[in-house]
Design a protein around this motif. Structure first.
Motif, short mmCIF file in Angstrom:
data_model
loop_
_atom_site.label_atom_id
_atom_site.label_comp_id
_atom_site.label_asym_id
_atom_site.label_seq_id
_atom_site.Cartn_x
_atom_site.Cartn_y
_atom_site.Cartn_z
N LEU A 82 0.90 -1.36 -0.06
CA LEU A 82 -0.11 -0.07 -0.07
C LEU A 82 0.82 1.33 0.04
CD1 LEU A 82 -2.60 -1.27 2.39
CD2 LEU A 82 -2.90 -0.65 0.06
N ALA A 83 2.24 1.11 0.44
CA ALA A 83 2.91 2.28 0.75
C ALA A 83 3.55 2.77 -0.70
CB ALA A 83 4.26 1.95 1.64
N LEU A 84 3.35 1.80 -1.94
CA LEU A 84 3.79 2.06 -3.17
C LEU A 84 2.87 3.04 -3.81
CD1 LEU A 84 5.00 -1.37 -4.11
CD2 LEU A 84 6.34 0.44 -3.71
N PHE A 85 1.54 3.13 -3.42
CA PHE A 85 0.46 3.98 -3.67
C PHE A 85 0.14 5.36 -3.38
CE2 PHE A 85 -0.38 -0.63 -5.16
CZ PHE A 85 -0.97 -0.39 -6.38
N ALA A 86 -0.17 6.27 -4.03
CA ALA A 86 -0.86 7.55 -3.50
C ALA A 86 -2.00 7.34 -3.23
CB ALA A 86 -0.55 8.54 -4.80
N GLU A 87 -2.39 8.15 -1.96
CA GLU A 87 -3.59 8.12 -1.56
C GLU A 87 -4.96 8.24 -2.49
OE1 GLU A 87 -4.37 8.06 2.10
OE2 GLU A 87 -2.19 7.36 2.21
N GLU A 88 -4.71 9.01 -3.36
CA GLU A 88 -5.80 8.91 -4.30
C GLU A 88 -5.79 8.31 -5.63
OE1 GLU A 88 -2.55 11.81 -5.64
OE2 GLU A 88 -3.28 10.93 -3.71
N ALA A 89 -4.91 7.24 -5.32
CA ALA A 89 -4.74 6.32 -6.62
C ALA A 89 -6.16 5.68 -7.18
CB ALA A 89 -3.63 5.39 -6.30
N GLU A 147 -15.58 -1.73 -12.95
CA GLU A 147 -15.53 -0.43 -12.00
C GLU A 147 -14.13 -0.36 -11.33
OE1 GLU A 147 -16.74 3.15 -11.12
OE2 GLU A 147 -18.02 1.59 -12.19
N PRO A 148 -13.36 0.75 -11.49
CA PRO A 148 -12.18 1.07 -10.84
C PRO A 148 -12.38 1.13 -9.32
CG PRO A 148 -12.64 2.51 -12.59
CD PRO A 148 -13.87 1.73 -12.49
N PHE A 205 -8.98 0.94 -2.74
CA PHE A 205 -7.85 0.03 -3.15
C PHE A 205 -7.23 -0.66 -1.95
CE2 PHE A 205 -5.45 3.85 -3.32
CZ PHE A 205 -4.32 3.57 -2.63
N GLU A 206 -7.26 -0.05 -0.77
CA GLU A 206 -6.95 -0.95 0.28
C GLU A 206 -7.44 -2.22 0.62
OE1 GLU A 206 -6.00 1.23 4.04
OE2 GLU A 206 -5.87 -0.54 5.17
N GLN A 207 -8.79 -1.99 0.55
CA GLN A 207 -9.96 -3.14 0.81
C GLN A 207 -9.54 -4.25 -0.12
OE1 GLN A 207 -13.96 -2.35 0.46
NE2 GLN A 207 -14.57 -3.66 1.96
N PHE A 208 -9.48 -3.81 -1.54
CA PHE A 208 -9.20 -4.78 -2.58
C PHE A 208 -7.99 -5.53 -2.37
CE2 PHE A 208 -6.96 -5.31 -6.71
CZ PHE A 208 -7.68 -6.15 -7.26
N PHE A 209 -6.76 -4.84 -2.04
CA PHE A 209 -5.44 -5.32 -1.92
C PHE A 209 -5.24 -6.33 -0.82
CE2 PHE A 209 -3.72 -1.98 -4.75
CZ PHE A 209 -3.51 -2.83 -5.96
N ARG A 210 -5.95 -5.96 0.37
CA ARG A 210 -5.69 -6.59 1.56
C ARG A 210 -6.56 -8.08 1.40
NH1 ARG A 210 -3.57 -4.42 6.01
NH2 ARG A 210 -3.49 -2.33 6.05
N SER A 252 -4.69 -11.61 1.20
CA SER A 252 -5.23 -12.79 2.29
C SER A 252 -5.45 -13.95 1.59
CB SER A 252 -6.35 -11.87 3.04
OG SER A 252 -7.39 -12.07 2.13
N GLY A 253 -5.91 -14.00 0.49
CA GLY A 253 -6.13 -15.26 -0.20
C GLY A 253 -5.07 -16.04 -0.67
#
Lengths: 130, 130
Positions: free
Chosen positions: B27-34, B43-44, B51-56, B60-61
């Motif tokens: 997540l630290a690689l991304f800008a807050e508003e990415a 849908e983006p 995007f945090e929810q998406f990546f977590r 986790s999978g």
């Protein structure tokens, strides 16, 4: 509608036509008004006259494309293909490591090509990470 | 300025962090508003919360990314990376064949991620062209 097979077929046809030195077959994959960014970040070629000249020149140099992964599609009208361009620069054999993203119109023609490669994606046999 | 090495390093860090299951580092690689389009055409995810929810969830999978070619840069703030996501769907091992294009801001953070993969880029061991 799933355009994925059609888009992937067009990407493979692009590679084939390029490698066959068949400019007519390659140009037929593009819409007349297509925009070609190769590489992304330099001035795009806009419209048939500009991109035709670009591709004829590229093909005439005898460059060959080596596919390094099967094309990827998407859930819209974009698809991607990753390859190495084997060519010569200043008398030396180089490999240009490229990913193309193509956007298709409703007739299945390429309307936008974006070729992702930078200065350090041009490698000679003795490059680090060649 | 040539941002290519920085962008490629970020793409490799993305793969590493994902495979390490390290959501914070990713997540630290991304800008807050990415904006994250994964896959392109659906849908983006817009902004950190989405995007945090998406990546977590993705991490986790237990999915693992296998790089299939070195990242490509460009002559602007875009770079591309091509890999296979090894994961499970409905209890079966699958490989999702993906090309990501990332756009970077002036601080070297990812502001736009576009993941190119379609329905037929999800392959099981017994898929044709797996």
């Amino acid at each position: 509608m799933n355009n994925s097979p059609m888009m992937k077929q067009a990407l493979l046809a692009y590679v084939d036509a390029f490698n066959a030195g068949d400019a007519e077959r390659l140009l037929a994959l593009f819409a007349e008004e297509a925009t070609v960014e190769d590489p992304v970040g330099l001035e795009p070629k806009r419209g048939r006259a500009e991109f035709e000249q670009f591709f004829r020149y590229a093909i005439s140099g005898g460059a060959k494309l080596e596919l390094v992964a099967p094309p990827r599609a998407s859930f819209s009208n974009h698809a991607a293909v990753t390859f190495i361009v084997h060519t010569e620069m200043e008398g030396r054999a180089v490999g240009i490591h490229v990913t193309d993203v193509m956007t298709f119109d409703e007739n299945g023609k390429i309307v936008h090509m974006r070729a992702f490669w930078g200065q350090d994606d041009v490698r000679t046999a003795d490059s680090p990470n060649a």
